[in-house]
Motif scaffolding. Structure first.
Motif, PDB file in Angstrom:
ATOM      1  N   VAL A 202     -30.421  60.928   5.087  1.00 21.21           N
ATOM      2  CA  VAL A 202     -31.220  59.965   4.321  1.00 21.21           C
ATOM      3  C   VAL A 202     -32.707  60.262   4.465  1.00 21.21           C
ATOM      4  O   VAL A 202     -33.463  60.193   3.486  1.00 21.21           O
ATOM      5  CB  VAL A 202     -30.891  58.519   4.749  1.00 21.21           C
ATOM      6  N   ASP A 203     -33.150  60.628   5.652  1.00 19.61           N
ATOM      7  CA  ASP A 203     -34.564  60.986   5.835  1.00 19.61           C
ATOM      8  C   ASP A 203     -34.937  62.129   4.889  1.00 19.61           C
ATOM      9  O   ASP A 203     -35.941  62.058   4.168  1.00 19.61           O
ATOM     10  CB  ASP A 203     -34.809  61.377   7.303  1.00 19.61           C
ATOM     11  N   ALA A 204     -34.111  63.166   4.859  1.00  9.47           N
ATOM     12  CA  ALA A 204     -34.401  64.314   3.993  1.00  9.47           C
ATOM     13  C   ALA A 204     -34.386  63.913   2.514  1.00  9.47           C
ATOM     14  O   ALA A 204     -35.219  64.366   1.723  1.00  9.47           O
ATOM     15  CB  ALA A 204     -33.396  65.437   4.248  1.00  9.47           C
ATOM     16  N   VAL A 206     -35.083  60.949   1.326  1.00  8.14           N
ATOM     17  CA  VAL A 206     -36.269  60.141   1.041  1.00  8.14           C
ATOM     18  C   VAL A 206     -37.526  61.012   0.987  1.00  8.14           C
ATOM     19  O   VAL A 206     -38.407  60.799   0.151  1.00  8.14           O
ATOM     20  CB  VAL A 206     -36.398  58.976   2.040  1.00  8.14           C
ATOM     21  N   HIS A 207     -37.618  62.041   1.847  1.00  6.95           N
ATOM     22  CA  HIS A 207     -38.759  62.958   1.733  1.00  6.95           C
ATOM     23  C   HIS A 207     -38.821  63.547   0.329  1.00  6.95           C
ATOM     24  O   HIS A 207     -39.871  63.590  -0.307  1.00  6.95           O
ATOM     25  CB  HIS A 207     -38.651  64.085   2.763  1.00  6.95           C
ATOM     26  N   THR A 208     -37.662  64.012  -0.135  1.00 10.45           N
ATOM     27  CA  THR A 208     -37.627  64.615  -1.471  1.00 10.45           C
ATOM     28  C   THR A 208     -38.048  63.592  -2.529  1.00 10.45           C
ATOM     29  O   THR A 208     -38.838  63.899  -3.431  1.00 10.45           O
ATOM     30  CB  THR A 208     -36.207  65.140  -1.769  1.00 10.45           C
ATOM     31  N   VAL A 276     -42.465  54.447   0.888  1.00 11.43           N
ATOM     32  CA  VAL A 276     -41.286  54.136   1.718  1.00 11.43           C
ATOM     33  C   VAL A 276     -41.599  54.419   3.190  1.00 11.43           C
ATOM     34  O   VAL A 276     -41.326  53.595   4.070  1.00 11.43           O
ATOM     35  CB  VAL A 276     -40.055  54.963   1.278  1.00 11.43           C
ATOM     36  N   HIS A 277     -42.172  55.588   3.439  1.00  9.97           N
ATOM     37  CA  HIS A 277     -42.484  55.931   4.831  1.00  9.97           C
ATOM     38  C   HIS A 277     -43.526  54.984   5.426  1.00  9.97           C
ATOM     39  O   HIS A 277     -43.430  54.616   6.595  1.00  9.97           O
ATOM     40  CB  HIS A 277     -42.955  57.380   4.932  1.00  9.97           C
ATOM     41  N   MET A 278     -44.516  54.615   4.636  1.00 13.18           N
ATOM     42  CA  MET A 278     -45.554  53.750   5.201  1.00 13.18           C
ATOM     43  C   MET A 278     -44.976  52.399   5.612  1.00 13.18           C
ATOM     44  O   MET A 278     -45.335  51.849   6.662  1.00 13.18           O
ATOM     45  CB  MET A 278     -46.695  53.601   4.205  1.00 13.18           C
ATOM     46  N   ALA A 291     -34.012  52.839  13.547  1.00 11.66           N
ATOM     47  CA  ALA A 291     -33.986  54.283  13.282  1.00 11.66           C
ATOM     48  C   ALA A 291     -34.746  54.566  11.990  1.00 11.66           C
ATOM     49  O   ALA A 291     -34.622  53.830  11.008  1.00 11.66           O
ATOM     50  CB  ALA A 291     -32.546  54.776  13.177  1.00 11.66           C
ATOM     51  N   HIS A 292     -35.518  55.659  12.030  1.00 10.43           N
ATOM     52  CA  HIS A 292     -36.351  56.039  10.884  1.00 10.43           C
ATOM     53  C   HIS A 292     -35.529  56.110   9.589  1.00 10.43           C
ATOM     54  O   HIS A 292     -35.873  55.482   8.583  1.00 10.43           O
ATOM     55  CB  HIS A 292     -37.005  57.377  11.210  1.00 10.43           C
ATOM     56  N   GLY A 293     -34.419  56.825   9.632  1.00 12.70           N
ATOM     57  CA  GLY A 293     -33.595  56.988   8.436  1.00 12.70           C
ATOM     58  C   GLY A 293     -32.982  55.676   7.970  1.00 12.70           C
ATOM     59  O   GLY A 293     -32.789  55.452   6.766  1.00 12.70           O
ATOM     60  N   GLY A 295     -34.316  52.610   8.257  1.00 10.43           N
ATOM     61  CA  GLY A 295     -35.353  51.854   7.550  1.00 10.43           C
ATOM     62  C   GLY A 295     -35.631  52.428   6.172  1.00 10.43           C
ATOM     63  O   GLY A 295     -35.741  51.695   5.179  1.00 10.43           O
ATOM     64  N   LEU A 296     -35.716  53.736   6.094  1.00 11.35           N
ATOM     65  CA  LEU A 296     -36.010  54.390   4.810  1.00 11.35           C
ATOM     66  C   LEU A 296     -34.942  54.089   3.776  1.00 11.35           C
ATOM     67  O   LEU A 296     -35.243  53.782   2.609  1.00 11.35           O
ATOM     68  CB  LEU A 296     -36.085  55.911   4.992  1.00 11.35           C
ATOM     69  N   GLY A 297     -33.676  54.203   4.190  1.00  8.05           N
ATOM     70  CA  GLY A 297     -32.571  54.018   3.252  1.00  8.05           C
ATOM     71  C   GLY A 297     -32.559  52.625   2.656  1.00  8.05           C
ATOM     72  O   GLY A 297     -32.271  52.451   1.464  1.00  8.05           O
TER      73      GLY A 297
END
Ligand SMILES: [Fe+2]
Ligand SMILES: [Fe+2]
Lengths: 389, 389
Positions: A202-204, A206-208, A276-278, A291-293, A295-297
Motif C-alpha cells: 500500500v505504501d508503494a 500510494v507513492h505512485t 496523503v503522506h502529510m 503503521a505508515h501503510g 494510515g495511507l490506505g
C-alpha cells in the motif's frame, strides 16, 4: 518530496544508486564497502527481524571476508523512527570514527541512517539538519541491505524523521544523500507477516498515486508507467495473500516499490501531491503505533475525492480507475481500492486506526503546521480527514 | 546489450547519468562541464540538423558563458556510424588535448563519441576497443545534447559501430562508459522529418520488445512497465502523425525512448533477445542507407513468429498482444504491428528495404559471424529473414 519537481518542460533526473538485486545479493556488500576504501562501519538496524531472516549474519560474514570492521551498532530503530535514536547514532559514529554506515532493515532504518549520515558532520542537533543553509555538505556514505520493500529509501535521497515530544514528523530530501549501494534480496521478505507485506504494498501504491496526482493528463509515458506499477502491485498483492512465500511475487513487489519512489514514477509529474503522506505523518506523530501503510490506505480515497472535486483532478483519477481497475469513473476506482484493502484485511476507516472525530481539528493543525499543500486551509484538510472516518 | 543480464534472482542496476530534460535544457551544459573542471572540449555532431534546430548554437553559447573552449570539432558523423570517422576523432582529440567530449546529435553521434571516449586512451586501433582485456580503463568524459530520441545512447553505456569494408556492425557495452550529463530538449525534435520520427519510435518499441522477449511471464513488474512504454509509444506515434510539432508528444516519446534502453525496461528480463537488432545490423552493414528503425520494424513480426514457435515464447507474446493492443493471440499482435507501421508509412517488407531473396544466405552468414543468439543456426536465421519478405 523524493521526486523531481519537474514537468515535461523542465525536469532533472539523477539517481546514482547501485542496486544489487536477488538471492544472496547481501554477500556482495563487504566487497562494495571495502573496494571504496572504507574499513570501519557502523551498523544500523531494527529489532529481531534482521537476526531471524539471516540478513544480519550474511552482512557480518561479508564484512569479515573483506576485512571491514564493525565499530558500532545502533539497534532497535523502530517504525516511524524518532530523532533521539538518531542522536544516539551520531554519538556512536563519532566516538568510534565510523567511515560508513551499513543499514540493515527497512525504510525506518535507512531513513534514520540518512539522518545519521548528515548529522555526523553537522555542527548542531541532527533534528535541525533539514534547515541548514547551505545544506550539510559532508556525509557518511550509506550502504543498505533491505529487508522490507515499501519506502524506496534504498534508492532515493530522502528521509522522514519524527520528534515524539513535538508531535512533528518531517520529510527532508538532500541533493546528495543517496545510498551508495543497496542490496535487495527478496528472500528476506518471504517470511514477513501479512500486515507488514500489505503495508509495504500500500505504501508503494500510494507513492505512485501521490505522484500521479501531479499529472494534467499530457504525461502519457509517466502515466502509463505508473498505471503499470499500480497494476503490478495489485496483482502481486493478491498473489502474495494466497502464496506469501512466493519468491517471484516478493521480487516483483520489491522492484515495483523501489521504482515507485526513486524518481522514475514521478518524472514530469510536478512533484505530485503528497497530501496523503502529510496527513498520515500527523497521524503517526500523534500515535507512533499507527503503521505508515495503514494510515495511507485509509486516507487515499478521501484524498482522491477531494482532489477530484476541489483541484480539478477528476479526469486524471477517472483515467486511473479505467486503466488500473477497468472501471468507469474515479468513484468506482475508489470502491475498487477499498474492496482490495478489505480483501487484504487492511483497515479502511480512521476509526479502525483508533482515531476519534474530536481529533480532526488537532490532526489538521499538525498537518498545516508542517505546510498545507494545494493552498488548502486547515478546514480543507479537516474535511478530507472527516471523509476518511 | 545495454541491459543488465539479470533475472528476478540476480540483477545489477546502475545508471549514474544525470539527465536535464525540457525546454532550454541545453543552456545548462556549459556549467555542467565547467563545474567538473573541464576547460577543453571536442564537439561531435552529424550534418546540418544541429545547425538548423538551434542545438549547436545553444551549446556554443553555454560553453562560452562558462569559459569552456572548443578545441576541435568532428562533424558529419553519419547514421549507422563508421569506424573511420571515429579514427579521425581520436586523432583530433589527442592533437588538441581535449578533456571531454560534447556530443550534439542523435544515437550515431553519441555512439561514435563513446567509441572516441575509449579510443583516445587506447594503445591500438579504436575498432579493437571491444576486445581489449582488461577493458580500457581511462576515458574522456562524455556530455550530450540529444537531438533525436531513439537509441537511448544518451543514458546507457553501449555503442554500435560499423566497418563498411568488413561489412561488420558490432555492439559494445563498457561498464563505465555512461555519459556524465545528457540534455534532452524535445523542442529540437518538433521539426524532425516524419520518417525520422517514426524510425525513432519504432527503434524504442523494438528495444522494449527485444527485452520483453527475455521474460518467462513471472516478471510482472517489468512486463507491466514495458507494456506501458509500448502503449505510450504507439499512442504518441499516432498523435505525432497528426500533430508533429506537438511538444508534449515529443517529450513523451523522448522519455519513453530513454527508458526503453537505459536498464529499466530490461530489469530482470535476462538480457532479452536482440535477434531483431542482430539481423538489422547485418542489413545496414550491407547497405548503410537502410535506416536502423526501418530495418527493425520490418523484421520484428518475423522474429516474434519465430520466437513464439521455436523457443517457447508464445505465452509471452500472447500477453503482449493482449496488453498492448487489446487483441487475442500473438498473431493478432503482429497484425496490429504491421497495421500501425503501414498507417505510419513505414516499410513492412524486406523488398521495400531494397533486399532480394538471393541475399538471405549472405545476410544470415553476417549475423552468425557476429554470433547467433538463442542457439540458432544460420539456417534458422535465414528462415526468420525469409518470413520478413
Ligand atoms: Fe510512504
Ligand atoms: Fe536500436
Amino acid at each position: 518530496m523524493f521526486a523531481p519537481n519537474g514537468s515535461l518542460t523542465g525536469s532533472i533526473f539523477y539517481n546514482p544508486v547501485k542496486l544489487i538485486f536477488g538471492k544472496d545479493s547481501t554477500s556482495k556488500i563487504g566487497e562494495e564497502i571495502a573496494s571504496r576504501g572504507f574499513k570501519r562501519v557502523i551498523i544500523t538496524m531494527g529489532g529481531a527481524s534482521a537476526l531471524k531472516n539471516g540478513s544480519y549474519q550474511q552482512s557480518i560474514d561479508s564484512l569479515k571476508a573483506n576485512n571491514v570492521e564493525v565499530v558500532a551498532e545502533l539497534r532497535d530503530i523502530r517504525a516511524n523512527p524518532e530523532v533521539n535514536k538518531v542522536r544516539e547514532g551520531v554519538k556512536l559514529a563519532r566516538e568510534n570514527q565510523a567511515e560508513a554506515i551499513l543499514a540493515i532493515g527497512g525504510g525506518s532504518v535507512i531513513d534514520s541512517s540518512k539522518a545519521l549520515s548528515l548529522g555526523a558532520f553537522f555542527d548542531g542537533d541532527v533534528w535541525d539538519v533539514p534547515r541548514a543553509t547551505p545544506p550539510v555538505s559532508k556525509r557518511l556514505p550509506i550502504f543498505t541491505v533491505l529487508t522490507i520493500s515499501a519506502t524506496a529509501s534504498e534508492m532515493n535521497n530522502g528521509y522522514v524523521l519524527q520528534d515524539d515530544e513535538k508531535q512533528l514528523k518531517v520529510a527532508y530530501m538532500h541533493p546528495d544523500n543517496f545510498p551508495t549501494v543497496s542490496c535487495i534480496d527478496p528472500s528476506f521478505q518471504t517470511g514477513l507477516p501479512w500486515f507488514q507485506t500489505v503495508n509495504g504494498v500500500v505504501d508503494a501504491m500510494v507513492h505512485t498515486l501521490e505522484l500521479y496526482a501531479g499529472a494534467d493528463g499530457s504525461e502519457e509515458t509517466a502515466l502509463q508507467l505508473d498505471e503499470g506499477l499500480l497494476r503490478s502491485l495489485v496483482n502481486c498483492g493478491h498473489g502474495l495473500q494466497k502464496d506469501p512465500e512466493n519468491y517471484n511475487l516478493r521480487a516483483n513487489v520489491a522492484w515495483a516499490a523501489t521504482l515507485a519512489l526513486n524518481g522514475y514514477s514521478g518524472f514530469s509529474l510536478r512533484g505530485g501531491s503528497w497530501l496523503v503522506h502529510m496527513i498520515e505523518h500527523a497521524l503517526s506523530a500523534i500515535d507512533p503505533a499507527v503503521a505508515h501503510g495503514a494510515g495511507l490506505g485509509v486516507l487515499m480515497p478521501a484524498v482522491i475525492e477531494y482532489l477530484a472535486t476541489k483541484i480539478g483532478k477528476k479526469e486524471v483519477y477517472d483515467r486511473w480507475a479505467k486503466n488500473v481497475y477497468g472501471v468507469d469513473g474515479y468513484k468506482a476506482g475508489m470502491e475498487a481500492w477499498v474492496k482490495d484493502l478489505k480483501t487484504w484485511g487492511h483497515p479502511t476507516t480512521m476509526g479502525e486506526l483508533g482515531f476519534k472525530k474530536e481529533q480532526i481539528p488537532h490532526i489538521a493543525k499538525l498537518v498545516c503546521d508542517v505546510g498545507c499543500p494545494h493552498g488548502f486551509t486547515p478546514e480543507d484538510v479537516a474535511a478530507v480527514i472527516e471523509l476518511a472516518f
